[in-house]
Design an enzyme around this catalytic site. Structure first.
Site, mmCIF file in Angstrom:
data_model
loop_
_atom_site.group_PDB
_atom_site.id
_atom_site.type_symbol
_atom_site.label_atom_id
_atom_site.label_comp_id
_atom_site.label_asym_id
_atom_site.label_seq_id
_atom_site.Cartn_x
_atom_site.Cartn_y
_atom_site.Cartn_z
ATOM 1 N N CYS A 153 0.845 -1.188 0.000
ATOM 2 C CA CYS A 153 0.000 0.000 0.000
ATOM 3 C C CYS A 153 0.883 1.241 0.000
ATOM 4 O O CYS A 153 2.110 1.153 0.098
ATOM 5 C CB CYS A 153 -0.951 0.024 1.197
ATOM 6 S SG CYS A 153 -0.098 0.163 2.792
ATOM 7 N N CYS A 190 3.367 1.704 2.812
ATOM 8 C CA CYS A 190 4.650 1.021 2.644
ATOM 9 C C CYS A 190 5.598 1.890 1.827
ATOM 10 O O CYS A 190 6.794 1.996 2.139
ATOM 11 C CB CYS A 190 4.448 -0.313 1.930
ATOM 12 S SG CYS A 190 3.341 -1.461 2.781
ATOM 13 N N ASP A 235 10.653 24.360 -35.091
ATOM 14 C CA ASP A 235 11.787 24.482 -35.995
ATOM 15 C C ASP A 235 11.315 24.076 -37.395
ATOM 16 O O ASP A 235 10.270 23.446 -37.543
ATOM 17 C CB ASP A 235 12.924 23.582 -35.498
ATOM 18 C CG ASP A 235 14.115 23.590 -36.445
ATOM 19 O OD1 ASP A 235 14.520 24.689 -36.861
ATOM 20 O OD2 ASP A 235 14.615 22.503 -36.769
#
Length: 787
Positions: free
Chosen positions: A28, A31, A460
């Site tokens: 989870c 953790c 460009d």
């Protein structure tokens, strides 16, 4: 005009390193927060942990070793290991495929089989308990004791992974989602045990009505065996489905890995032999038969065929190749036999770079996810506090003890930080994988966030709006000057030191036209390149400069007319000066990409403002802009001019993206809010960019913007659900309106909904504009001719 690789990237601090760890045991977001917090306590260490991929990306000083990082993670109650080192290509075939290959995969498969067996046995034992507890009419004499016998192994063995991880966290002073599940199962089974042996629920003939709401009985303690078996059953089933779904979000990355060939046929004096791809070296030749994958990036030496690049660049059309053409590793040979010379191997190949970019993108976090992780870090302790408070409140208020226990257990079970931890990673896994399939590589979640908010796109010209495949259309020498062939040869000698498309066009034209083209070699002294302006050097005893034209009034006839004629045709004029005297003008033509107009039009429809910035002269730039209906043009722009343009637009409050492919674009790409590089561009441009377009399709810019907007919307939806779910269900459980068993089902469903919502991104398709405005009159004809 002919940009060169400029100075390399800024020197890194030699003491700073980045290490990737594979972390096991995380279930989870709490953790995740604990691992990051533990690593962050080391001096100079910062870590970003991804729950969906199970990886930790750690930046640390050289004084902190990888072993220290692994030990720190293990001290937090998790497992950690370093990725397996790449095989040594010099070690021969054994290094590429020894007996230990696949050991990690076998271990993972065995773990998956064990989880499947645990889920199956848990389901077989739990279903009778659930049915008997919920259907009063089926409750026979002493049914409760049978349920107790069936529930005991589920509460102990079936929930053993939760108990083990909860105890491991307790030893390290940590509380995670497993702590909540373990406590919920233990409390439900413990209360039921008390009810059976001491609370009167074990009396023969006792029946118990089923209610969706936890209510007190008539003086007899109720059993909650259905919660004791339902919680581990639903959580185990939910996590298995969640793992399968999360594996689906990473399917694109695994598909990229599977594109790499394992072995390759190399020609020998006796015919051919197959060797591991890891033994190929730059310069080696190898064979590619029809239906086989190109082993590594190279140049076709013999043969002609069509290569299918769809899985690498997203291009749906096969690319015809012949001698001298580039072959990309991982492409499928759709035609004849090819002999290819290896130009890049291992980590230097395009496929390897794409895979690294996708991996990097999937390990990052958005700003909102970092907030969610911060909340999750205190979430579990807060839930434990709420659960104890609920128990104390109901007991203090004189409520029935079993109702108080039920409410406390429901709070433990229903709370879910899993969805918080999965909200961003699963969406990023799916989106970046889908982007890679479409030829769009995004460096990380920060780039996605910026991509969503850009409002101005600086484009460009050469290699971006145009194909970059330039050719010399005319050569005009000055009257009474050097021979045109001699001027062309000198220009080609100098241009061999450049990688710009103009330089390649001049060199290729010289090889076609000059009698000794095959003998052209890089034999130039005092070579110098000025990005955005040109090159110069000493060749055959002459000082040669190949630059863009300056003041036309100072040029001898007929050079000024040649420059004006080239610009009128939308071509680029190049001036060749030998020993300080203008000698010739080369007209170099470059066709617009066939989809340029539609791509620019799509950008406008997305609310983006297109701006053309090019080093070409004003007349050429305006001709291209007219074809594309671009109204803002900045011509004769040197690299510093492009960078200044980005600064100016930023100061005006614009969020700027720059699209380029050359070294002369690198500064602007780095300064912009978002840099987008064409995949065919230089390494400097790609290195400075946040997004790389692998496929040769300018509409990928609009697709990237749409994908970013869709992904960020998905992440917000995920987080909204994750926060909203807990804001609704925890109070319901606290006031006694949620059964623990239903709470377990709701908790599992919340994670599945988040992952399922993210999986929708795997099927996302670019949506083109329903109608595209086309220019009329001469401009329309010019556009069609250019396309």
């Amino acid at each position: 005009m002919t940009p060169q690789p400029g100075p390399g990237p800024a020197p890194e601090r030699t003491a700073e390193r980045t290490t990737t760890l594979t972390v096991g045991g995380m279930t989870c977001a709490a953790c995740v927060g604990r691992v990051e917090k533990k690593l962050g306590r080391l001096d100079g260490v910062t870590a970003s942990v991804n729950l969906a991929t199970g990886r930790a990306t750690v930046s640390h000083p050289a004084a902190v070793s990888a072993a220290d990082l692994v030990a720190t993670v293990e001290a937090a109650g998790f497992t950690a290991e370093l990725p397996a080192p790449a095989p040594d290509p010099d070690a021969g075939p054994a290094a590429a495929g020894g007996p230990d290959d696949g050991a990690d995969g076998d271990a993972a498969d065995e773990a998956a089989r064990a989880e499947r067996r645990r889920l199956l046995v848990t389901a077989l034992l739990s279903l009778p308990v659930l049915v008997l507890s919920m259907v009063p009419g089926w409750q026979f004499r002493n049914w409760q004791w049978l349920c107790f016998v069936l529930a005991a192994p589920v509460a102990v063995w079936g929930a053993a992974p939760f108990h083990a991880r909860a105890l491991r966290g307790l030893r390290h002073g940590a509380a995670t989602m497993d702590t909540l599940v373990s406590l919920g199962v233990a409390a439900s089974f413990g209360w039921s045990t008390y009810a059976l042996f001491l609370g009167g629920a074990g009396t023969p003939g006792m029946t118990m009505p089923f209610s969706l709401l936890p209510t007190a009985g008539d003086g007899v303690a109720h059993l909650y065996l259905e919660a004791a078996v339902g919680v581990p059953l639903f959580v185990l089933a939910g996590r298995r489905m969640e793992a399968r779904a999360r594996r689906g979000t990473g399917a694109a990355l695994r598909a990229l890995a599977e594109l790499a060939a394992k072995d390759v046929a190399v020609p020998t004096a006796d015919g051919e032999r197959r060797i591991p791809v890891s033994r190929l070296r730059v310069g080696d030749r190898f064979l590619v038969r029809p239906g086989e994958r190109v082993a590594t990036d190279g140049i076709v030496v013999e043969g002609s065929s069509a290569l299918d690049l769809s899985l690498i660049t997203g291009e749906s059309r096969p690319v015809e190749v012949g001698p001298g053409a580039a072959a990309v590793g991982g492409a499928v040979n759709s035609g004849g036999l090819l002999e290819v010379r290896a130009e890049a191997v291992g980590a230097d190949t395009q496929l390897a770079r794409i895979t690294r970019l996708v991996e990097d993108a999937q390990t990052g976090k958005t700003r909102v996810q970092r907030l969610a992780d911060a909340v999750a870090a205190v979430f579990v302790p807060a839930v434990l506090t709420v659960s104890v408070s609920v128990l104390g409140f109901w007991l203090g208020a004189g409520a029935d003890p079993q109702a108080a226990v039920t409410a406390a257990v429901a709070v433990l079970v229903v709370a879910c930080p899993c969805a918080l931890g999965l909200a961003t990673p699963t969406a990023l896994l799916a989106a970046t994988g889908r982007g890679a399939q479409l030829g769009i590589l995004v460096r990380g979640p920060e780039a996605l966030e910026r991509l969503r908010h850009i409002d101005t796109v600086v484009l460009d010209k050469t290699g971006t709006l145009t194909t970059g495949r330039m050719s010399v259309t005319a050569l005009t020498a000055r009257s009474g000057g050097l021979d045109a062939g001699a001027v062309l040869r000198l220009a080609a000698l100098v241009e061999q030191g450049s990688e710009h498309p103009l330089a390649r066009a001049i060199t290729a034209h010289a090889r076609e036209r000059h009698p000794d083209a095959g003998q052209l070699r890089l034999s130039v002294r005092d070579f110098k390149a000025t990005p955005g302006h040109g090159v110069e050097g000493t060749a055959d005893g002459h000082h040669v400069a190949v630059t863009r034209p300056g003041d036309l009034d100072g040029l001898p006839a007929p050079l000024p007319e040649a420059v004006r004629s080239a610009e009128a045709d939308g071509h680029t004029a190049v001036l060749v000066t030998v020993d300080g005297a203008p000698q010739a003008v080369l007209a170099v033509g470059d066709a617009l990409r066939p989809d340029s107009y539609r791509a620019v039009d799509h950008l406008r429809r997305l609310g983006l403002r297109p701006v053309l910035a090019t080093g070409d002269r004003t007349a050429t730039a305006r001709a291209v802009a007219a074809h594309l209906a671009i109204t803002e043009v900045h011509a004769e722009a040197r690299p510093e001019d492009k960078a200044d343009l980005v600064r100016t637009l930023t100061e005006q409050g614009r969020r700027v993206a720059v699209v380029g492919d050359g070294v002369n674009d690198a500064a602007a790409l780095a300064l912009a809010d978002l840099g987008i590089a064409m995949g065919s561009g230089t390494d400097a441009a790609i290195g400075a960019a946040d997004v790389t377009l692998v496929r040769e399709d300018l509409q990928a810019i609009a697709d990237a913007v749409r994908l970013a907007r869709r992904t960020l919307g998905t992440i917000r939806t995920n987080l909204g659900w994750a926060f909203g779910y807990n804001l609704v269900t925890v109070p319901l459980a606290a006031v006694g309106l949620l059964n623990p068993m239903l709470a377990a089902a709701a908790m599992s469903a919340s994670s599945l909904l988040v992952v399922g919502n993210s999986l929708r991104l795997r099927a996302w398709r670019p949506r083109g504009a329903t109608t595209t405005r086309r220019p009329h009159g001469p401009r329309a004809r010019n556009q069609e001719e250019t396309s």
